[in-house]
Design a protein around this motif. Structure first.
Motif, PDB file in Angstrom:
ATOM      1  N   ASN A  75     -10.080 -12.390   4.520  1.00  0.00           N
ATOM      2  CA  ASN A  75     -11.280 -11.548   4.514  1.00  0.00           C
ATOM      3  C   ASN A  75     -10.972 -10.260   5.273  1.00  0.00           C
ATOM      4  OD1 ASN A  75     -13.750 -10.307   4.731  1.00  0.00           O
ATOM      5  ND2 ASN A  75     -14.733 -11.953   5.858  1.00  0.00           N
ATOM      6  N   PRO A  76     -10.472  -9.222   4.579  1.00  0.00           N
ATOM      7  CA  PRO A  76     -10.079  -7.984   5.269  1.00  0.00           C
ATOM      8  C   PRO A  76     -11.232  -7.230   5.927  1.00  0.00           C
ATOM      9  CG  PRO A  76      -9.737  -7.808   2.888  1.00  0.00           C
ATOM     10  CD  PRO A  76     -10.183  -9.203   3.171  1.00  0.00           C
ATOM     11  N   ARG A  77     -12.454  -7.691   5.735  1.00  0.00           N
ATOM     12  CA  ARG A  77     -13.588  -7.072   6.426  1.00  0.00           C
ATOM     13  C   ARG A  77     -13.811  -7.727   7.792  1.00  0.00           C
ATOM     14  NH1 ARG A  77     -17.041  -7.889   1.635  1.00  0.00           N
ATOM     15  NH2 ARG A  77     -18.516  -8.683   3.157  1.00  0.00           N
ATOM     16  N   ARG A  78     -12.969  -8.672   8.148  1.00  0.00           N
ATOM     17  CA  ARG A  78     -13.024  -9.318   9.464  1.00  0.00           C
ATOM     18  C   ARG A  78     -11.841  -8.799  10.280  1.00  0.00           C
ATOM     19  NH1 ARG A  78     -11.502 -15.390  10.811  1.00  0.00           N
ATOM     20  NH2 ARG A  78     -12.190 -15.426  12.945  1.00  0.00           N
ATOM     21  N   GLU A  88     -14.527  -9.145  17.823  1.00  0.00           N
ATOM     22  CA  GLU A  88     -14.436  -9.297  16.378  1.00  0.00           C
ATOM     23  C   GLU A  88     -15.531  -8.514  15.681  1.00  0.00           C
ATOM     24  OE1 GLU A  88     -13.253 -13.052  14.540  1.00  0.00           O
ATOM     25  OE2 GLU A  88     -15.126 -12.911  13.395  1.00  0.00           O
ATOM     26  N   ALA A  89     -15.115  -7.771  14.653  1.00  0.00           N
ATOM     27  CA  ALA A  89     -16.037  -6.984  13.845  1.00  0.00           C
ATOM     28  C   ALA A  89     -16.094  -7.567  12.438  1.00  0.00           C
ATOM     29  CB  ALA A  89     -15.565  -5.534  13.775  1.00  0.00           C
ATOM     30  N   GLN A  90     -17.300  -7.632  11.904  1.00  0.00           N
ATOM     31  CA  GLN A  90     -17.525  -7.978  10.503  1.00  0.00           C
ATOM     32  C   GLN A  90     -17.981  -6.681   9.835  1.00  0.00           C
ATOM     33  OE1 GLN A  90     -17.055 -11.036   9.121  1.00  0.00           O
ATOM     34  NE2 GLN A  90     -16.515 -11.996  11.049  1.00  0.00           N
ATOM     35  N   LEU A  91     -17.151  -6.152   8.929  1.00  0.00           N
ATOM     36  CA  LEU A  91     -17.390  -4.825   8.373  1.00  0.00           C
ATOM     37  C   LEU A  91     -18.188  -4.866   7.071  1.00  0.00           C
ATOM     38  CD1 LEU A  91     -13.792  -3.410   8.888  1.00  0.00           C
ATOM     39  CD2 LEU A  91     -15.754  -3.260  10.438  1.00  0.00           C
ATOM     40  N   ILE A  92     -18.915  -3.787   6.842  1.00  0.00           N
ATOM     41  CA  ILE A  92     -19.605  -3.655   5.560  1.00  0.00           C
ATOM     42  C   ILE A  92     -18.566  -3.363   4.476  1.00  0.00           C
ATOM     43  CG2 ILE A  92     -21.786  -2.889   6.597  1.00  0.00           C
ATOM     44  CD1 ILE A  92     -21.007  -0.019   5.800  1.00  0.00           C
ATOM     45  N   PRO A  93     -18.836  -3.736   3.240  1.00  0.00           N
ATOM     46  CA  PRO A  93     -17.875  -3.476   2.165  1.00  0.00           C
ATOM     47  C   PRO A  93     -17.542  -1.982   2.056  1.00  0.00           C
ATOM     48  CG  PRO A  93     -19.593  -4.972   1.412  1.00  0.00           C
ATOM     49  CD  PRO A  93     -20.018  -4.462   2.766  1.00  0.00           C
ATOM     50  N   GLY A  94     -16.263  -1.696   1.924  1.00  0.00           N
ATOM     51  CA  GLY A  94     -15.798  -0.326   1.764  1.00  0.00           C
ATOM     52  C   GLY A  94     -15.532   0.418   3.061  1.00  0.00           C
ATOM     53  N   ALA A  95     -15.817  -0.191   4.208  1.00  0.00           N
ATOM     54  CA  ALA A  95     -15.664   0.487   5.501  1.00  0.00           C
ATOM     55  C   ALA A  95     -14.316   0.209   6.160  1.00  0.00           C
ATOM     56  CB  ALA A  95     -16.787   0.062   6.446  1.00  0.00           C
ATOM     57  N   GLU A  96     -13.501  -0.649   5.553  1.00  0.00           N
ATOM     58  CA  GLU A  96     -12.293  -1.128   6.202  1.00  0.00           C
ATOM     59  C   GLU A  96     -11.351   0.004   6.623  1.00  0.00           C
ATOM     60  OE1 GLU A  96     -13.647  -4.152   3.109  1.00  0.00           O
ATOM     61  OE2 GLU A  96     -13.307  -2.004   3.123  1.00  0.00           O
ATOM     62  N   GLU A  97     -11.020   0.885   5.720  1.00  0.00           N
ATOM     63  CA  GLU A  97     -10.023   1.924   6.002  1.00  0.00           C
ATOM     64  C   GLU A  97     -10.491   2.885   7.099  1.00  0.00           C
ATOM     65  OE1 GLU A  97      -7.697   5.474   3.640  1.00  0.00           O
ATOM     66  OE2 GLU A  97      -8.288   3.703   2.504  1.00  0.00           O
ATOM     67  N   GLU A  98     -11.715   3.355   6.995  1.00  0.00           N
ATOM     68  CA  GLU A  98     -12.220   4.300   7.996  1.00  0.00           C
ATOM     69  C   GLU A  98     -12.356   3.632   9.366  1.00  0.00           C
ATOM     70  OE1 GLU A  98     -15.872   7.467   8.781  1.00  0.00           O
ATOM     71  OE2 GLU A  98     -15.942   6.188   7.000  1.00  0.00           O
ATOM     72  N   PHE A  99     -12.877   2.421   9.397  1.00  0.00           N
ATOM     73  CA  PHE A  99     -13.031   1.700  10.651  1.00  0.00           C
ATOM     74  C   PHE A  99     -11.674   1.484  11.320  1.00  0.00           C
ATOM     75  CE2 PHE A  99     -13.113  -2.177  13.183  1.00  0.00           C
ATOM     76  CZ  PHE A  99     -14.201  -1.954  14.012  1.00  0.00           C
ATOM     77  N   LEU A 100     -10.702   1.000  10.551  1.00  0.00           N
ATOM     78  CA  LEU A 100      -9.370   0.767  11.115  1.00  0.00           C
ATOM     79  C   LEU A 100      -8.743   2.049  11.639  1.00  0.00           C
ATOM     80  CD1 LEU A 100      -7.782  -1.889   8.736  1.00  0.00           C
ATOM     81  CD2 LEU A 100      -8.267  -2.125  11.176  1.00  0.00           C
ATOM     82  N   GLY A 101      -8.908   3.145  10.924  1.00  0.00           N
ATOM     83  CA  GLY A 101      -8.376   4.420  11.391  1.00  0.00           C
ATOM     84  C   GLY A 101      -8.956   4.822  12.735  1.00  0.00           C
ATOM     85  N   LEU A 102     -10.264   4.696  12.877  1.00  0.00           N
ATOM     86  CA  LEU A 102     -10.921   5.037  14.143  1.00  0.00           C
ATOM     87  C   LEU A 102     -10.504   4.088  15.266  1.00  0.00           C
ATOM     88  CD1 LEU A 102     -14.480   5.835  12.768  1.00  0.00           C
ATOM     89  CD2 LEU A 102     -12.889   7.469  13.789  1.00  0.00           C
ATOM     90  N   LEU A 103     -10.483   2.796  14.965  1.00  0.00           N
ATOM     91  CA  LEU A 103     -10.117   1.815  15.981  1.00  0.00           C
ATOM     92  C   LEU A 103      -8.679   2.013  16.456  1.00  0.00           C
ATOM     93  CD1 LEU A 103     -10.767  -0.700  17.651  1.00  0.00           C
ATOM     94  CD2 LEU A 103     -10.102  -2.083  15.655  1.00  0.00           C
ATOM     95  N   LEU A 104      -7.752   2.175  15.516  1.00  0.00           N
ATOM     96  CA  LEU A 104      -6.343   2.352  15.898  1.00  0.00           C
ATOM     97  C   LEU A 104      -6.132   3.625  16.708  1.00  0.00           C
ATOM     98  CD1 LEU A 104      -4.679   1.144  12.597  1.00  0.00           C
ATOM     99  CD2 LEU A 104      -4.663  -0.036  14.812  1.00  0.00           C
ATOM    100  N   ALA A 105      -6.829   4.693  16.358  1.00  0.00           N
ATOM    101  CA  ALA A 105      -6.723   5.937  17.128  1.00  0.00           C
ATOM    102  C   ALA A 105      -7.265   5.744  18.545  1.00  0.00           C
ATOM    103  CB  ALA A 105      -7.475   7.056  16.417  1.00  0.00           C
ATOM    104  N   LEU A 106      -8.353   5.006  18.669  1.00  0.00           N
ATOM    105  CA  LEU A 106      -8.961   4.771  19.979  1.00  0.00           C
ATOM    106  C   LEU A 106      -8.051   3.951  20.879  1.00  0.00           C
ATOM    107  CD1 LEU A 106     -11.510   4.876  21.845  1.00  0.00           C
ATOM    108  CD2 LEU A 106     -12.122   2.672  20.832  1.00  0.00           C
ATOM    109  N   VAL A 107      -7.532   2.844  20.383  1.00  0.00           N
ATOM    110  CA  VAL A 107      -6.772   1.939  21.248  1.00  0.00           C
ATOM    111  C   VAL A 107      -5.339   2.396  21.496  1.00  0.00           C
ATOM    112  CG1 VAL A 107      -8.227   0.003  20.571  1.00  0.00           C
ATOM    113  CG2 VAL A 107      -6.044   0.346  19.406  1.00  0.00           C
ATOM    114  N   ALA A 108      -4.853   3.381  20.751  1.00  0.00           N
ATOM    115  CA  ALA A 108      -3.475   3.863  20.933  1.00  0.00           C
ATOM    116  C   ALA A 108      -3.213   4.336  22.357  1.00  0.00           C
ATOM    117  CB  ALA A 108      -3.165   4.968  19.935  1.00  0.00           C
ATOM    118  N   SER A 109      -4.217   4.919  22.995  1.00  0.00           N
ATOM    119  CA  SER A 109      -4.034   5.445  24.351  1.00  0.00           C
ATOM    120  C   SER A 109      -4.264   4.406  25.447  1.00  0.00           C
ATOM    121  CB  SER A 109      -4.989   6.622  24.575  1.00  0.00           C
ATOM    122  OG  SER A 109      -6.337   6.159  24.578  1.00  0.00           O
ATOM    123  N   PHE A 110      -4.728   3.231  25.104  1.00  0.00           N
ATOM    124  CA  PHE A 110      -5.096   2.243  26.123  1.00  0.00           C
ATOM    125  C   PHE A 110      -3.951   1.845  27.051  1.00  0.00           C
ATOM    126  CE2 PHE A 110      -9.162   0.272  24.092  1.00  0.00           C
ATOM    127  CZ  PHE A 110      -9.781   1.496  24.142  1.00  0.00           C
TER     128      PHE A 110
END
Length: 101
Positions: A47-50, A7-29
């Protein structure tokens, strides 16, 4: 089976970039890790930052292949992930229990 929840608790405004990186990373798993049964990224409605990455593994051996010998205590991260987080990732593991009909 073992269910792993990071579980990640994100800083405000980081949601979109974090999700993009995470989804790209786990796509190949699924292709990379033979013991991965299923996985998903969850965003908390209240709480979309969670954000959670939930993965289900066949056994401990599969988790070691993915996360290393310290899989119980060490989260798998991507480069510079900490710049998105308010606190370090939290990590929990669960064993699935059979539901009898």
């Amino acid at each position: 089976m073992i269910v792993r929840v990071s579980e990640a608790q994100l800083i405000p405004g980081a949601e979109e970039e974090f999700l993009g990186l995470l989804l790209a990373l786990v796509a190949s798993f699924p292709a990379r890790y033979r013991g991965l049964v299923r996985h998903e990224v969850l965003v908390d409605h209240a709480n979309p930052r969670r954000v959670q990455y939930v993965s289900t593994w066949v056994d401990e051996e599969a988790l070691i292949e993915y996360a290393g010998r310290n899989w119980r205590s060490e989260a798998v991260t991507f480069p510079n992930e900490e710049k998105f987080l308010t606190t370090p990732l939290s990590l929990r593991h669960y064993t699935t229990a059979a539901i009898k009909a």
